[in-house]
Design an enzyme around this catalytic site. Structure first.
Site, PDB file in Angstrom:
ATOM      1  N   HIS A 124      -2.827  22.722  13.620  1.00  0.00           N
ATOM      2  CA  HIS A 124      -2.399  21.726  14.610  1.00  0.00           C
ATOM      3  C   HIS A 124      -2.526  20.481  14.186  1.00  0.00           C
ATOM      4  O   HIS A 124      -1.654  19.468  14.384  1.00  0.00           O
ATOM      5  CB  HIS A 124      -3.370  21.748  15.756  1.00  0.00           C
ATOM      6  CG  HIS A 124      -3.265  23.159  16.507  1.00  0.00           C
ATOM      7  ND1 HIS A 124      -4.268  23.542  17.352  1.00  0.00           N
ATOM      8  CD2 HIS A 124      -2.283  24.179  16.476  1.00  0.00           C
ATOM      9  CE1 HIS A 124      -3.681  24.742  17.979  1.00  0.00           C
ATOM     10  NE2 HIS A 124      -2.789  24.975  17.430  1.00  0.00           N
ATOM     11  N   HIS A 363      -7.756  29.347  15.579  1.00  0.00           N
ATOM     12  CA  HIS A 363      -7.940  28.639  14.241  1.00  0.00           C
ATOM     13  C   HIS A 363      -7.106  27.504  14.238  1.00  0.00           C
ATOM     14  O   HIS A 363      -6.817  27.170  13.198  1.00  0.00           O
ATOM     15  CB  HIS A 363      -7.622  29.611  13.106  1.00  0.00           C
ATOM     16  CG  HIS A 363      -8.356  30.877  13.334  1.00  0.00           C
ATOM     17  ND1 HIS A 363      -9.915  31.053  12.961  1.00  0.00           N
ATOM     18  CD2 HIS A 363      -8.092  32.044  13.587  1.00  0.00           C
ATOM     19  CE1 HIS A 363     -10.280  32.306  13.020  1.00  0.00           C
ATOM     20  NE2 HIS A 363      -9.110  33.062  13.329  1.00  0.00           N
ATOM     21  N   CYS A 364      -6.955  26.561  15.501  1.00  0.00           N
ATOM     22  CA  CYS A 364      -6.202  25.684  15.453  1.00  0.00           C
ATOM     23  C   CYS A 364      -4.643  25.788  14.743  1.00  0.00           C
ATOM     24  O   CYS A 364      -4.065  24.914  14.130  1.00  0.00           O
ATOM     25  CB  CYS A 364      -6.584  24.361  14.739  1.00  0.00           C
ATOM     26  SG  CYS A 364      -8.149  23.794  15.525  1.00  0.00           S
ATOM     27  N   ALA A 365      -4.100  27.088  15.149  1.00  0.00           N
ATOM     28  CA  ALA A 365      -2.919  27.368  14.808  1.00  0.00           C
ATOM     29  C   ALA A 365      -2.260  28.322  16.020  1.00  0.00           C
ATOM     30  O   ALA A 365      -1.905  29.600  15.648  1.00  0.00           O
ATOM     31  CB  ALA A 365      -3.277  28.215  13.284  1.00  0.00           C
TER      32      ALA A 365
END
Length: 406
Positions: A124, A363-365
């Protein structure tokens, strides 16, 4: 120098502790790596006997602290083979470094109708700043799609570039899949179209040598805390000609040349004009110790050990029933997986009961999760202090969870 994982582990105090009555198996270094005593001691020693505010101080402590800080900038420049230490800006981490570029270079160079290219595998931190910039100026965000095996559809990349492309922002290594992107090929193509290239190196610099001159990238950014250093400190590399043209994005002390209420403010030269306020000098000292530590071990030695460990892990995980692995066979640092239809949080909780620390979630994805049509994944990270025995414990733990949950 021969790499000895036992000697390395002895430098990390936390690795001797127990979790839930079992030896800790720390498989979460991609989120944040543990710190060796050399880093902890260097930062503590600075605060005990060497602390002072840097810049402009005429007294001994201030002068020494400033010299130590600038020596770390030099060490970091050698670590990534920059042409000059003055191409490096101290930032809080990768996220701040990318935001700095978006708000300084981006605001000055991206206009309505222009476009920026990212990929579907980005963290992100390498998506949201560009979304915000595009929304501000009326630019377009274009995306390189994923393949099911966790590589990028590179055949689509030439079709995404045009005369309005200003930037390619790409991860060096995926924080979820471990995919290492072919940067030289991608950077060459971008430059042929007149675009600049920013590389998110947060998941690369701890695994093998990085040479920004050989890559020929325009921006490269990474965090200290994933490189066995402190939190709250990172490095942004910018080619000198670009950096000198960029305006500051934050105002305050240390980044000015003159301030006048009637005539306005003038800036000091780069990189210091991007370092407003009192810096995280202790963190910088710790980062320097981390760079010294991994350099002494030898990044090529680390790479060889970690790749052997990764190959072993992937082969052993084949014995776990109903295990879905995400990403290519050739990967760096991370193994993302799901076990049957069980939520990643449940699997991660069971593993924690066995003393095994893995990361669970998106996972910030989130765009990557959407591509694989899952809400979350488990992720085991392999670092230079992990062992074959810890891999065996992970495999045994997953087999046990499968038997318990079905």
């Amino acid at each position: 120098m021969t790499f000895s994982v036992d000697k390395v582990r002895a430098d990390f105090p936390v690795l001797s502790r127990e979790v839930n009555g079992l030896p800790l198996a720390y498989l979460d270094s991609a989120a944040s790596a543990q710190k060796p005593s050399q880093v902890i001691d260097a930062e503590a020693e600075f605060y005990r006997h060497g602390y002072a505010a840097v810049h402009r101080g005429i007294h001994t402590l201030s002068a020494q602290a400033t010299e130590k800080m600038e020596n770390v900038r030099k060490r970091a420049s050698l670590f990534i083979n920059a042409r000059s230490a003055e191409e490096l800006v101290f930032v809080r981490g990768t996220t701040e470094g990318i935001n700095l570029v978006a708000n300084s270079w981006g605001n000055s160079n991206v206009r309505a109708g222009d476009n920026i290219i990212i990929s579907q595998m980005e963290h992100h931190a390498n998506i949201v700043p560009w979304q915000m910039l595009c929304a501000r100026v009326g630019a377009e965000l274009r995306v390189i799609p994923l393949n099911p095996d966790g590589t990028l559809q590179l055949e689509t990349l030439p079709t995404l570039f045009d005369e309005k492309t200003r930037l390619l922002a790409i991860t060096h290594v995926s924080n979820v899949l471990g995919t290492e992107n072919p940067l030289v090929e991608m950077i060459t193509l971008a430059h042929q179209h007149g675009a600049k290239v920013l590389v998110d190196g947060a998941q690369a610099v701890m695994h093998h040598p990085v040479d920004v001159q050989a890559l020929d990238c325009d921006f490269y950014v990474f965090s200290g805390h994933k490189l066995y250093g402190p939190t709250g400190i990172g490095i942004l590399y910018v080619k000198e000609a670009l950096l000198q043209e960029m305006p500051p994005w934050e105002g305050g002390g240390s980044m000015i040349a003159t301030v006048s209420l009637s005539e306005g403010t003038t800036w000091t030269k780069a990189p210091w004009r991007f370092e407003a306020g009192t810096p995280n000098t202790g963190g910088i000292i710790g980062l320097g110790a981390a760079l010294e530590y991994v350099s002494a071990l030898g990044l090529n030695n680390i790479a060889e050990y970690e790749q052997n460990l990764m190959h072993y892990a992937l082969s052993q995980l084949e014995s776990v029933p109903d295990l879905t692995l995400y990403g290519p066979q050739n990967r760096l640092g991370v193994i993302a997986f799901n076990l049957g239809k069980h939520h990643a949080y449940d699997v991660g909780s069971f593993l924690d009961n066995y003393g095994i620390a893995v990361r669970t979630g998106h996972h910030c994805a989130m765009p990557l999760m959407a591509y694989y049509n899952v809400p979350a994944m488990c992720r085991a990270s392999l670092a230079m202090y992990n062992t074959h025995e810890e891999v065996d414990r992970l495999v045994t733990g997953l087999q046990r969870i499968h038997r318990l949950l079905g």
